[in-house]
Design an enzyme around this catalytic site. Structure first.
Site, PDB file in Angstrom:
ATOM      1  N   LEU A   7     -26.167  -0.591 -74.178  1.00 42.11           N
ATOM      2  CA  LEU A   7     -26.480  -1.328 -72.947  1.00 42.11           C
ATOM      3  C   LEU A   7     -27.564  -0.565 -72.191  1.00 42.11           C
ATOM      4  O   LEU A   7     -27.413   0.634 -71.933  1.00 42.11           O
ATOM      5  CB  LEU A   7     -25.231  -1.497 -72.079  1.00 42.11           C
ATOM      6  CG  LEU A   7     -25.389  -2.398 -70.854  1.00 42.11           C
ATOM      7  CD1 LEU A   7     -24.086  -3.136 -70.539  1.00 42.11           C
ATOM      8  CD2 LEU A   7     -25.876  -1.666 -69.613  1.00 42.11           C
ATOM      9  N   ASP A  59     -28.493 -10.848 -66.449  1.00 44.13           N
ATOM     10  CA  ASP A  59     -29.367 -10.598 -65.305  1.00 44.13           C
ATOM     11  C   ASP A  59     -28.507 -10.247 -64.097  1.00 44.13           C
ATOM     12  O   ASP A  59     -27.434 -10.809 -63.904  1.00 44.13           O
ATOM     13  CB  ASP A  59     -30.281 -11.805 -65.030  1.00 44.13           C
ATOM     14  CG  ASP A  59     -29.503 -13.031 -64.619  1.00 44.13           C
ATOM     15  OD1 ASP A  59     -28.573 -13.402 -65.364  1.00 44.13           O
ATOM     16  OD2 ASP A  59     -29.788 -13.595 -63.547  1.00 44.13           O
ATOM     17  N   ASN A  88     -30.816   3.374 -66.784  1.00 45.27           N
ATOM     18  CA  ASN A  88     -32.244   3.631 -66.587  1.00 45.27           C
ATOM     19  C   ASN A  88     -32.818   2.960 -65.332  1.00 45.27           C
ATOM     20  O   ASN A  88     -33.760   3.487 -64.740  1.00 45.27           O
ATOM     21  CB  ASN A  88     -32.989   3.133 -67.838  1.00 45.27           C
ATOM     22  CG  ASN A  88     -34.459   2.917 -67.580  1.00 45.27           C
ATOM     23  OD1 ASN A  88     -35.230   3.859 -67.486  1.00 45.27           O
ATOM     24  ND2 ASN A  88     -34.846   1.650 -67.438  1.00 45.27           N
ATOM     25  N   TYR A 153     -35.928   9.398 -52.729  1.00 50.31           N
ATOM     26  CA  TYR A 153     -36.001   9.282 -54.197  1.00 50.31           C
ATOM     27  C   TYR A 153     -35.637  10.606 -54.884  1.00 50.31           C
ATOM     28  O   TYR A 153     -34.813  10.638 -55.790  1.00 50.31           O
ATOM     29  CB  TYR A 153     -37.406   8.832 -54.621  1.00 50.31           C
ATOM     30  CG  TYR A 153     -37.551   8.767 -56.135  1.00 50.31           C
ATOM     31  CD1 TYR A 153     -36.925   7.750 -56.855  1.00 50.31           C
ATOM     32  CD2 TYR A 153     -38.286   9.725 -56.833  1.00 50.31           C
ATOM     33  CE1 TYR A 153     -37.036   7.694 -58.238  1.00 50.31           C
ATOM     34  CE2 TYR A 153     -38.401   9.674 -58.213  1.00 50.31           C
ATOM     35  CZ  TYR A 153     -37.765   8.650 -58.914  1.00 50.31           C
ATOM     36  OH  TYR A 153     -37.872   8.601 -60.283  1.00 50.31           O
ATOM     37  N   LYS A 157     -32.357  11.541 -57.431  1.00 54.95           N
ATOM     38  CA  LYS A 157     -32.466  12.059 -58.794  1.00 54.95           C
ATOM     39  C   LYS A 157     -31.745  13.417 -58.927  1.00 54.95           C
ATOM     40  O   LYS A 157     -31.242  13.743 -59.999  1.00 54.95           O
ATOM     41  CB  LYS A 157     -33.934  12.154 -59.218  1.00 54.95           C
ATOM     42  CG  LYS A 157     -34.593  10.776 -59.339  1.00 54.95           C
ATOM     43  CD  LYS A 157     -33.850   9.862 -60.311  1.00 54.95           C
ATOM     44  CE  LYS A 157     -34.493   8.508 -60.478  1.00 54.95           C
ATOM     45  NZ  LYS A 157     -33.809   7.639 -61.449  1.00 54.95           N
TER      46      LYS A 157
HETATM   47  N1  LIG Z   1     -42.469   6.253 -64.304  1.00 54.47           N
HETATM   48  C1  LIG Z   1     -42.247   7.475 -63.882  1.00 54.47           C
HETATM   49  O1  LIG Z   1     -43.179   8.223 -63.550  1.00 54.47           O
HETATM   50  C2  LIG Z   1     -40.835   8.016 -63.846  1.00 54.47           C
HETATM   51  C3  LIG Z   1     -40.652   9.398 -63.807  1.00 54.47           C
HETATM   52  C4  LIG Z   1     -39.359   9.909 -63.772  1.00 54.47           C
HETATM   53  C5  LIG Z   1     -38.271   9.048 -63.776  1.00 54.47           C
HETATM   54  N2  LIG Z   1     -38.463   7.704 -63.797  1.00 54.47           N
HETATM   55  C6  LIG Z   1     -37.275   6.840 -63.781  1.00 54.47           C
HETATM   56  O2  LIG Z   1     -37.297   6.010 -64.923  1.00 54.47           O
HETATM   57  C7  LIG Z   1     -36.511   4.851 -64.670  1.00 54.47           C
HETATM   58  C8  LIG Z   1     -37.263   3.633 -65.170  1.00 54.47           C
HETATM   59  O3  LIG Z   1     -38.432   3.461 -64.398  1.00 54.47           O
HETATM   60  P1  LIG Z   1     -39.835   3.040 -65.034  1.00 54.47           P
HETATM   61  O4  LIG Z   1     -40.749   4.154 -64.858  1.00 54.47           O
HETATM   62  O5  LIG Z   1     -39.634   2.465 -66.369  1.00 54.47           O
HETATM   63  O6  LIG Z   1     -40.290   1.937 -63.959  1.00 54.47           O
HETATM   64  P2  LIG Z   1     -40.469   0.355 -64.058  1.00 54.47           P
HETATM   65  O7  LIG Z   1     -41.448   0.020 -65.135  1.00 54.47           O
HETATM   66  O8  LIG Z   1     -40.758  -0.074 -62.651  1.00 54.47           O
HETATM   67  O9  LIG Z   1     -39.031  -0.174 -64.506  1.00 54.47           O
HETATM   68  C9  LIG Z   1     -37.934  -0.185 -63.625  1.00 54.47           C
HETATM   69  C10 LIG Z   1     -36.832  -1.030 -64.239  1.00 54.47           C
HETATM   70  O10 LIG Z   1     -35.692  -1.022 -63.353  1.00 54.47           O
HETATM   71  C11 LIG Z   1     -35.298  -2.354 -63.083  1.00 54.47           C
HETATM   72  N3  LIG Z   1     -34.779  -2.479 -61.729  1.00 54.47           N
HETATM   73  C12 LIG Z   1     -35.387  -2.085 -60.583  1.00 54.47           C
HETATM   74  N4  LIG Z   1     -34.643  -2.462 -59.526  1.00 54.47           N
HETATM   75  C13 LIG Z   1     -33.548  -3.101 -60.033  1.00 54.47           C
HETATM   76  C14 LIG Z   1     -32.418  -3.745 -59.449  1.00 54.47           C
HETATM   77  N5  LIG Z   1     -32.277  -3.825 -58.101  1.00 54.47           N
HETATM   78  N6  LIG Z   1     -31.492  -4.298 -60.257  1.00 54.47           N
HETATM   79  C15 LIG Z   1     -31.644  -4.245 -61.601  1.00 54.47           C
HETATM   80  N7  LIG Z   1     -32.686  -3.669 -62.223  1.00 54.47           N
HETATM   81  C16 LIG Z   1     -33.627  -3.109 -61.434  1.00 54.47           C
HETATM   82  C17 LIG Z   1     -36.570  -3.175 -63.251  1.00 54.47           C
HETATM   83  O11 LIG Z   1     -36.254  -4.521 -63.639  1.00 54.47           O
HETATM   84  P3  LIG Z   1     -36.393  -5.812 -62.715  1.00 54.47           P
HETATM   85  O12 LIG Z   1     -37.556  -5.618 -61.791  1.00 54.47           O
HETATM   86  O13 LIG Z   1     -36.573  -6.906 -63.707  1.00 54.47           O
HETATM   87  O14 LIG Z   1     -35.076  -5.893 -62.021  1.00 54.47           O
HETATM   88  C18 LIG Z   1     -37.244  -2.480 -64.416  1.00 54.47           C
HETATM   89  O15 LIG Z   1     -36.757  -2.965 -65.648  1.00 54.47           O
HETATM   90  C19 LIG Z   1     -36.206   4.860 -63.177  1.00 54.47           C
HETATM   91  O16 LIG Z   1     -34.893   5.309 -62.966  1.00 54.47           O
HETATM   92  C20 LIG Z   1     -37.208   5.858 -62.608  1.00 54.47           C
HETATM   93  O17 LIG Z   1     -36.750   6.478 -61.438  1.00 54.47           O
HETATM   94  C21 LIG Z   1     -39.709   7.178 -63.842  1.00 54.47           C
END
Ligand SMILES: NC(=O)c1ccc[n+]([C@@H]2O[C@H](COP(=O)([O-])OP(=O)(O)OC[C@H]3O[C@@H](n4cnc5c(N)ncnc54)[C@H](OP(=O)(O)O)[C@@H]3O)[C@@H](O)[C@H]2O)c1
Length: 259
Positions: A7, A59, A88, A153, A157
């Protein structure tokens, strides 16, 4: 890994999307969770067509109270056993604390902390009963120090890292592995969602989503509790603990400031 059901929350884009491909490509069934139902439905169709696996779509908005419980009930009603949980879904918000919207920060705490904790409890309890399972919680290199201009944020984390390390210790004897994935800046939709376009943080050394997920996927089989993709990120996270915290905090602010 044998054929499992995985999941993945936040499967509609970025790191979650890449994990969904990775697991399906290896023959695992997936349960895809996010708010964007249309994206999830077309992803499910693509994964089932390409890799002959079963892809379920749920969803839900994890910022809403009760969403995690509803996801758990839908999974149970379909008779699905979750072997691996990838917590995630998450997002950030850039700005000085007196100027950012508290409703967004409360939603962030709900998604990044509360939903992750609830899903770990619901699915983790069943894993403990079965004496097997894996939970990967997506934290960040932000977990290792305070983050001025993204104070909430970074704090969420830090929670994810601490919670995952503690749970890994509790559940090791129950056959359940708990891991914290700590990526540094990664090229996904995160930057735009967090309003980070102008921040220096994303101007250099950004990893691709494939680099992050490939490394994480490999290390998931190596019994590592904390996974930090990228040598530079590992070096930074490792050296920070030897420096005065106040100095590190000032440094993070400099790196985060707008150009
Ligand atoms: N990108 C970076 O630089 C980075 C660095 C360190 C850690 N992270 C972590 O990696 C994880 C994934 O982020 P990403 O970088 O892949 O960003 P992303 O491309 O913006 O993806 C975020 C995902 O989370 C989902 N999401 C956001 N709000 C939500 C809600 N209220 N309910 C259900 N789903 C939700 C979004 O789906 P929907 O919009 O369809 O709901 C999307 O699938 C996060 O936890 C982030 O903090 C990211």
């Amino acid at each position: 890994m044998n054929n499992k059901t995985v999941l993945i929350t936040g499967a509609s884009s970025g790191i979650g999307l890449s994990f969904s491909h990775k697991f399906a490509q290896d023959g695992h069934d997936v349960v895809l969770v996010a708010r964007s139902k249309d994206k999830l439905l077309s992803l499910a169709e693509e994964l089932e067509g390409k890799y002959s696996v079963k892809a379920h779509v749920i969803d839900g908005d994890l910022a809403k109270t009760g969403a995690s419980n509803s996801i758990y009930e839908q999974v149970t009603a379909k008779g699905i056993e979750v072997d691996t949980l990838i917590n995630n879904a998450g997002f950030g918000l850039f700005g000085e604390f007196e100027q950012t919207e508290i409703s967004k920060e409360v939603d962030m705490i709900q998604v990044n902390i509360t939903a992750l904790t609830e899903l770990s409890k619901y699915f983790g309890k069943e894993m403990v009963k079965r004496k097997q399972g894996q939970i990967l919680n997506v934290a960040s290199t932000a977990a290792f120090q305070p983050g001025p201009l993204m104070a909430v944020y970074y704090a969420t984390k830090a929670y994810v890292l601490s919670f995952s390390e503690a749970l890994a210790n509790e559940w090791e004897s129950h056959g359940v592995e708990v891991m914290a994935l700590c990526p540094g800046a990664t090229s996904t939709g995160f930057k735009d969602a967090a309003d980070l376009q102008q921040s220096k943080l994303f101007q250099s050394g950004v990893m691709t989503v494939e680099e992050v997920v490939d490394e994480a996927y490999k290390k998931m089989t190596q019994k590592k509790v904390v996974i930090i993709p990228g040598a530079k990120n590992r070096l930074l996270a490792g050296s920070i603990r030897f420096l005065p915290r106040r100095m590190v905090t000032k440094f993070v602010r400099k790196v985060q400031e707008r150009i």
